[in-house]
Design a protein around this motif. Structure first.
Motif, PDB file in Angstrom:
ATOM      1  N   GLY A 271      68.641  63.017  15.113  1.00 15.27           N
ATOM      2  CA  GLY A 271      67.561  63.569  15.064  1.00 15.27           C
ATOM      3  C   GLY A 271      67.780  64.975  15.733  1.00 15.27           C
ATOM      4  O   GLY A 271      66.599  65.762  15.447  1.00 15.27           O
ATOM      5  N   TYR A 272      68.861  65.133  16.504  1.00 15.76           N
ATOM      6  CA  TYR A 272      69.128  66.500  16.695  1.00 15.76           C
ATOM      7  C   TYR A 272      70.190  67.091  16.233  1.00 15.76           C
ATOM      8  O   TYR A 272      71.215  66.638  15.954  1.00 15.76           O
ATOM      9  N   ARG A 273      70.371  68.364  16.100  1.00 14.58           N
ATOM     10  CA  ARG A 273      71.272  69.197  15.425  1.00 14.58           C
ATOM     11  C   ARG A 273      72.050  70.003  16.787  1.00 14.58           C
ATOM     12  O   ARG A 273      71.634  70.730  17.602  1.00 14.58           O
ATOM     13  N   ILE A 274      73.472  69.593  16.989  1.00 14.15           N
ATOM     14  CA  ILE A 274      74.303  70.101  17.857  1.00 14.15           C
ATOM     15  C   ILE A 274      74.662  71.476  17.756  1.00 14.15           C
ATOM     16  O   ILE A 274      75.273  71.823  16.452  1.00 14.15           O
ATOM     17  N   LEU A 275      74.213  72.530  18.674  1.00 16.95           N
ATOM     18  CA  LEU A 275      74.665  73.727  18.511  1.00 16.95           C
ATOM     19  C   LEU A 275      75.907  74.218  18.947  1.00 16.95           C
ATOM     20  O   LEU A 275      76.774  75.044  18.423  1.00 16.95           O
ATOM     21  N   ARG A 276      76.108  73.808  20.177  1.00 18.50           N
ATOM     22  CA  ARG A 276      77.479  74.150  20.851  1.00 18.50           C
ATOM     23  C   ARG A 276      77.552  73.205  22.247  1.00 18.50           C
ATOM     24  O   ARG A 276      76.606  72.825  22.753  1.00 18.50           O
ATOM     25  N   TYR A 287      75.442  69.464  25.722  1.00 16.47           N
ATOM     26  CA  TYR A 287      75.529  70.207  24.342  1.00 16.47           C
ATOM     27  C   TYR A 287      74.158  70.945  24.589  1.00 16.47           C
ATOM     28  O   TYR A 287      73.249  70.354  24.736  1.00 16.47           O
ATOM     29  N   LEU A 288      74.086  72.161  23.857  1.00 14.15           N
ATOM     30  CA  LEU A 288      72.870  72.648  23.332  1.00 14.15           C
ATOM     31  C   LEU A 288      72.723  72.161  22.123  1.00 14.15           C
ATOM     32  O   LEU A 288      73.227  72.150  21.152  1.00 14.15           O
ATOM     33  N   ALA A 289      71.306  71.434  21.746  1.00 11.84           N
ATOM     34  CA  ALA A 289      70.963  70.996  20.831  1.00 11.84           C
ATOM     35  C   ALA A 289      69.585  71.469  20.476  1.00 11.84           C
ATOM     36  O   ALA A 289      68.620  71.865  21.378  1.00 11.84           O
ATOM     37  N   GLN A 290      69.063  71.365  18.852  1.00 12.02           N
ATOM     38  CA  GLN A 290      67.823  71.611  18.567  1.00 12.02           C
ATOM     39  C   GLN A 290      67.227  70.209  18.217  1.00 12.02           C
ATOM     40  O   GLN A 290      67.736  69.305  17.283  1.00 12.02           O
ATOM     41  N   ASP A 291      66.038  70.064  18.672  1.00 13.99           N
ATOM     42  CA  ASP A 291      65.184  68.716  18.267  1.00 13.99           C
ATOM     43  C   ASP A 291      64.573  68.872  16.953  1.00 13.99           C
ATOM     44  O   ASP A 291      63.572  69.647  16.713  1.00 13.99           O
ATOM     45  N   GLY A 292      65.331  68.418  15.894  1.00 13.08           N
ATOM     46  CA  GLY A 292      64.870  68.440  14.672  1.00 13.08           C
ATOM     47  C   GLY A 292      65.045  69.892  13.852  1.00 13.08           C
ATOM     48  O   GLY A 292      65.837  70.617  14.369  1.00 13.08           O
ATOM     49  N   ALA A 293      64.420  70.176  12.849  1.00 10.61           N
ATOM     50  CA  ALA A 293      64.639  71.100  12.062  1.00 10.61           C
ATOM     51  C   ALA A 293      64.229  72.536  12.710  1.00 10.61           C
ATOM     52  O   ALA A 293      65.031  73.643  12.473  1.00 10.61           O
ATOM     53  N   ALA A 294      63.193  72.304  13.500  1.00 13.28           N
ATOM     54  CA  ALA A 294      62.445  73.503  13.939  1.00 13.28           C
ATOM     55  C   ALA A 294      61.986  73.343  15.155  1.00 13.28           C
ATOM     56  O   ALA A 294      61.059  74.097  15.956  1.00 13.28           O
ATOM     57  N   PRO A 296      62.343  72.544  19.941  1.00 18.53           N
ATOM     58  CA  PRO A 296      62.688  73.356  20.782  1.00 18.53           C
ATOM     59  C   PRO A 296      64.073  73.012  21.168  1.00 18.53           C
ATOM     60  O   PRO A 296      64.807  71.798  20.845  1.00 18.53           O
ATOM     61  N   ALA A 297      64.778  73.757  21.842  1.00 14.68           N
ATOM     62  CA  ALA A 297      66.239  73.887  22.328  1.00 14.68           C
ATOM     63  C   ALA A 297      66.435  72.921  23.419  1.00 14.68           C
ATOM     64  O   ALA A 297      65.391  72.866  24.371  1.00 14.68           O
ATOM     65  N   VAL A 298      67.137  71.942  23.554  1.00 14.46           N
ATOM     66  CA  VAL A 298      67.360  70.832  24.635  1.00 14.46           C
ATOM     67  C   VAL A 298      68.599  71.079  25.001  1.00 14.46           C
ATOM     68  O   VAL A 298      69.720  71.233  24.208  1.00 14.46           O
ATOM     69  N   ALA A 299      68.908  70.319  26.166  1.00 13.33           N
ATOM     70  CA  ALA A 299      70.339  70.043  26.623  1.00 13.33           C
ATOM     71  C   ALA A 299      70.501  68.453  26.373  1.00 13.33           C
ATOM     72  O   ALA A 299      69.885  67.847  27.000  1.00 13.33           O
ATOM     73  N   LEU A 300      71.488  68.245  25.684  1.00  9.39           N
ATOM     74  CA  LEU A 300      71.939  66.780  25.474  1.00  9.39           C
ATOM     75  C   LEU A 300      73.309  66.515  26.281  1.00  9.39           C
ATOM     76  O   LEU A 300      74.173  66.947  25.774  1.00  9.39           O
ATOM     77  N   LEU A 345      73.703  55.883  24.101  1.00  9.67           N
ATOM     78  CA  LEU A 345      73.399  56.144  25.500  1.00  9.67           C
ATOM     79  C   LEU A 345      73.584  57.748  25.667  1.00  9.67           C
ATOM     80  O   LEU A 345      74.668  58.288  25.465  1.00  9.67           O
ATOM     81  N   TYR A 346      72.461  58.169  25.834  1.00 11.41           N
ATOM     82  CA  TYR A 346      72.645  59.992  26.065  1.00 11.41           C
ATOM     83  C   TYR A 346      71.602  60.243  26.894  1.00 11.41           C
ATOM     84  O   TYR A 346      70.455  59.417  26.955  1.00 11.41           O
ATOM     85  N   VAL A 347      71.148  61.342  27.352  1.00  7.62           N
ATOM     86  CA  VAL A 347      70.149  61.643  28.389  1.00  7.62           C
ATOM     87  C   VAL A 347      69.861  63.311  27.531  1.00  7.62           C
ATOM     88  O   VAL A 347      70.951  64.151  27.179  1.00  7.62           O
ATOM     89  N   VAL A 348      68.521  63.620  27.501  1.00  9.26           N
ATOM     90  CA  VAL A 348      67.788  64.482  27.295  1.00  9.26           C
ATOM     91  C   VAL A 348      67.117  65.302  27.979  1.00  9.26           C
ATOM     92  O   VAL A 348      66.133  64.832  28.517  1.00  9.26           O
ATOM     93  N   THR A 349      67.321  66.522  28.425  1.00 11.39           N
ATOM     94  CA  THR A 349      66.451  67.519  29.314  1.00 11.39           C
ATOM     95  C   THR A 349      66.219  68.802  28.686  1.00 11.39           C
ATOM     96  O   THR A 349      66.707  69.212  27.685  1.00 11.39           O
ATOM     97  N   ASP A 350      65.119  69.379  29.292  1.00 13.11           N
ATOM     98  CA  ASP A 350      65.047  70.879  28.740  1.00 13.11           C
ATOM     99  C   ASP A 350      66.447  71.753  29.256  1.00 13.11           C
ATOM    100  O   ASP A 350      66.877  71.569  29.943  1.00 13.11           O
ATOM    101  N   TYR A 351      66.102  72.518  28.038  1.00 16.19           N
ATOM    102  CA  TYR A 351      67.265  73.608  28.331  1.00 16.19           C
ATOM    103  C   TYR A 351      67.079  74.700  29.136  1.00 16.19           C
ATOM    104  O   TYR A 351      66.131  75.400  28.715  1.00 16.19           O
ATOM    105  N   LEU A 352      67.652  75.062  30.227  1.00 12.98           N
ATOM    106  CA  LEU A 352      67.639  76.169  30.789  1.00 12.98           C
ATOM    107  C   LEU A 352      68.654  77.463  30.417  1.00 12.98           C
ATOM    108  O   LEU A 352      69.786  77.173  30.790  1.00 12.98           O
ATOM    109  N   GLU A 353      67.826  78.465  30.221  1.00 14.15           N
ATOM    110  CA  GLU A 353      68.539  79.730  29.937  1.00 14.15           C
ATOM    111  C   GLU A 353      68.888  80.530  31.205  1.00 14.15           C
ATOM    112  O   GLU A 353      67.755  81.152  31.981  1.00 14.15           O
ATOM    113  N   GLY A 354      70.093  80.742  31.811  1.00  8.71           N
ATOM    114  CA  GLY A 354      70.266  81.262  33.002  1.00  8.71           C
ATOM    115  C   GLY A 354      71.473  81.036  33.434  1.00  8.71           C
ATOM    116  O   GLY A 354      72.470  80.780  32.770  1.00  8.71           O
TER     117      GLY A 354
END
Length: 575
Positions: A271-276, A287-294, A296-300, A345-354
């Motif tokens: 369900g996540y789209r891997i961006l980079r 990885y920077l990923a997007q949750d679903g088609a539209a 939020p960005a998350v860190a996977l 087995l993976y972990v998902v957290t908020d993505y922080l830009e900084g």
């Protein structure tokens, strides 16, 4: 399949020959996952005979313990949870006494004894005050596990030395015991144990192993037959199954999931789209990923290939998301809601830009003091959120601190966090492993000792010192000081210099924050953060330390020289 904790329980309470029953008892067996995280709680209270309201105290003490215990944070240890709950119940009972007609007659007020047992994983946690008792059947003997808090004046006169509700603060006896399947525990009031002998109890329980309620009732009836004049309450607990080492740990169950392969940009994954890819290390890939088609960005994050057979590492890996969901602070990384089932087995957290604090320090090699204070204060507030839940970060370093685009500082990477409530479900875990980075690791960890909030404060002090000076307070020496002798020889390098305007009093604050002896550091984060902004007239660092503290060798050499000189003078006087 992992086993869960299972018990059989029998209970009986009777007013006996009295007009009313001032005893109260109860047990609570939750379902999973609370069963694994908090365990099974059983409690019994005995009201003081001279009081007309002690039945209210008994009921309040038991009900508040059984309900409030399960409302405490999952990260707290059993002991911390129970002590906080019992302290609150005692305060309420004492307040009722203070505002009632029994203010000056404690024996007639809201007071009771209390014995409680919490079974969690393969450990029994006992809490006790007063003269109700907890026993364990050990072979053919009945072993008393609690100590009566009764003061005997004579053969006819005695009184309770400790009880719930009598004083503003109550001292609770605490004890931990390993348990195994087949162990039997008994909680009893004096109306039972003073009149029924051990052989009767043991034989009755053995004869009615399939009906412990009947066994408890027969024991109460036997106490009455033998002349008991008090209320009678007996609880019998038999442990039918002890969980496997990790059965109570949801993290361990998740760690049985297969790790995913390394992911590629553009790939769809659960369900996540891997961006980079954001970061790769020997421990994980992020990885920077997007949750679903539209979404939020998350860190996977997925575990590194070389660590996928290390179960302890996988458990710590999963801890990050578990912790991120429970700490509520703007200065701690959060995890988004997770509703979909997982197949890997993976972990998902908020993505922080900084950027990390490490990179920020490279970009700002000479920061001004107000900026350093602001960053350190935000990190300190984040650590306070950990400490309120009885957690220790244990790996605070610039790489584990992020500064987002708004300037908000957040603590990230929780793989080394110590969570007492989780450790209790893993009795075989290695608790002495050093998980932090040595340059920022508190000296007590290098001695194999456990950490405290002052250990996290040490790491924050090192970071503050490094931001202001560009170096470490003890150079590389602290990382190799693995004995007390070597730690006593560590020499603090003053933060004062001609290149930077740092107040002398602030150097004293930093010196105290990074002291090798945890007892000589700040014990509260709030005190350290306050001192960063408020110079104290007689505060840390305003007085020069004695030579024996700064350089013990020079002190004893100087003293020896003075003694030798005194001897020479005396000899010269005799000639």
């Amino acid at each position: 399949m992992l086993k869960e904790l299972r018990i059989s329980i029998g209970q009986c309470s009777d007013k006996g020959r009295k007009e009313s029953n001032q005893d109260f008892h109860g047990a609570l067996i939750p379902t999973s996952p609370l069963l694994g995280m908090k365990g099974i709680a059983v409690a019994l209270a005995d009201g003081i005979s001279s009081s007309r309201v002690s039945h209210i105290a008994s009921e309040t003490a038991v009900k508040s313990f059984l309900t409030d215990y399960y409302c405490t944070p999952e990260s707290w240890s059993v002991r911390t949870s129970a002590q906080r709950v019992l302290a609150a119940a005692n305060s309420w009972l004492h307040a009722q006494n203070r505002r009632s007609e029994y203010r000056y007659d404690q024996d007639r007020g809201f007071a009771c004894t209390l014995s409680a047992l919490v079974l969690k994983s393969a450990t029994a946690h006992l809490f006790h005050v007063g003269d109700s008792r907890i026993y364990r059947i050990a072979g053919c003997a009945l072993e008393q596990l609690t100590t009566d808090h009764r003061v005997v004046v004579s053969s006819e006169v005695s009184y309770l030395g400790r009880a719930m509700g009598v004083a503003p603060h109550v001292e609770i006896d605490c004890r931990e015991l390993p348990v195994d399947a087949g162990d039997v525990f008994l909680l009893a009031t004096d109306g039972v144990y003073e009149h029924v002998d051990a052989d009767f109890l043991i034989n009755t329980i053995a004869d009615h192993a399939d009906d412990l309620d009947r066994a408890a009732r027969l024991a109460v009836e036997e106490a009455l037959r033998r002349g008991s004049t008090d209320n009678l309450t007996l609880q019998i607990l038999r442990i039918d199954a002890v969980p496997d080492a990790d059965a109570g740990d949801l993290l361990s169950r998740l760690s049985d999931l297969p790790p995913p392969p390394l992911l590629e940009p553009g790939e769809e994954f659960e369900g996540y789209r891997i961006l980079r890819e954001l970061h790769a290390s020997s421990r994980s890939h992020v990885y920077l990923a997007q949750d679903g088609a539209a979404g939020p960005a998350v860190a996977l994050k997925v575990p590194a290939i070389d660590r996928r057979d290390d179960r302890a590492h996988l458990r710590r890996f999963l801890m990050e998301e578990w912790i991120a969901r429970r700490i509520k602070s703007p200065h701690v990384l959060k995890a988004p809601p997770q509703n979909r089932p997982r197949r890997h087995l993976y972990v998902v957290t908020d993505y922080l830009e900084g950027q990390t604090l490490t990179q920020w320090m490279r970009d700002h090699p000479d920061p001004d003091l107000p900026t350093v204070r602001a960053i350190v204060e935000q990190i300190g507030k984040g650590l306070q959120a950990f400490h309120r839940l009885e957690m220790l970060h244990q790996d605070l370093r610039p790489d584990n601190v992020m500064i987002d685009r708004t300037g908000t500082v957040k603590i990230v990477d929780f793989g080394s966090v110590l969570v007492p409530g989780i450790l209790e479900t893993m009795p075989d875990a290695d608790h002495d492993e050093i998980l932090g980075t040595l340059q920022y690791t508190a000296p007590e960890y290098l001695l194999g000792e456990g950490g405290t909030p002052a250990s996290d404060l040490y790491a924050l002090g090192v970071i503050a010192y490094q931001m202001l000076t560009g170096r470490l307070p003890y150079g590389a020496d602290a990382a190799t000081a693995t004995t007390r002798a070597r730690q006593r020889k560590l020499v603090y390098r003053t933060a004062l210099s001609d290149q930077r305007e740092i107040p002398a009093w602030l150097d004293g604050v930093l010196r105290k924050a990074v002291h090798p002896d945890p007892a000589k550091r700040y014990q509260e984060m709030s005190e350290f953060l306050y001192d960063l902004r408020h110079p104290r007239k007689h505060g840390a660092g305003t007085r020069r330390r004695p030579l024996i503290d700064r350089n013990p060798l020079a002190f004893w050499q100087g003293l020896s020289a003075l003694l030798a000189l005194a001897v020479l003078v005396l000899l010269a006087g005799r000639v």
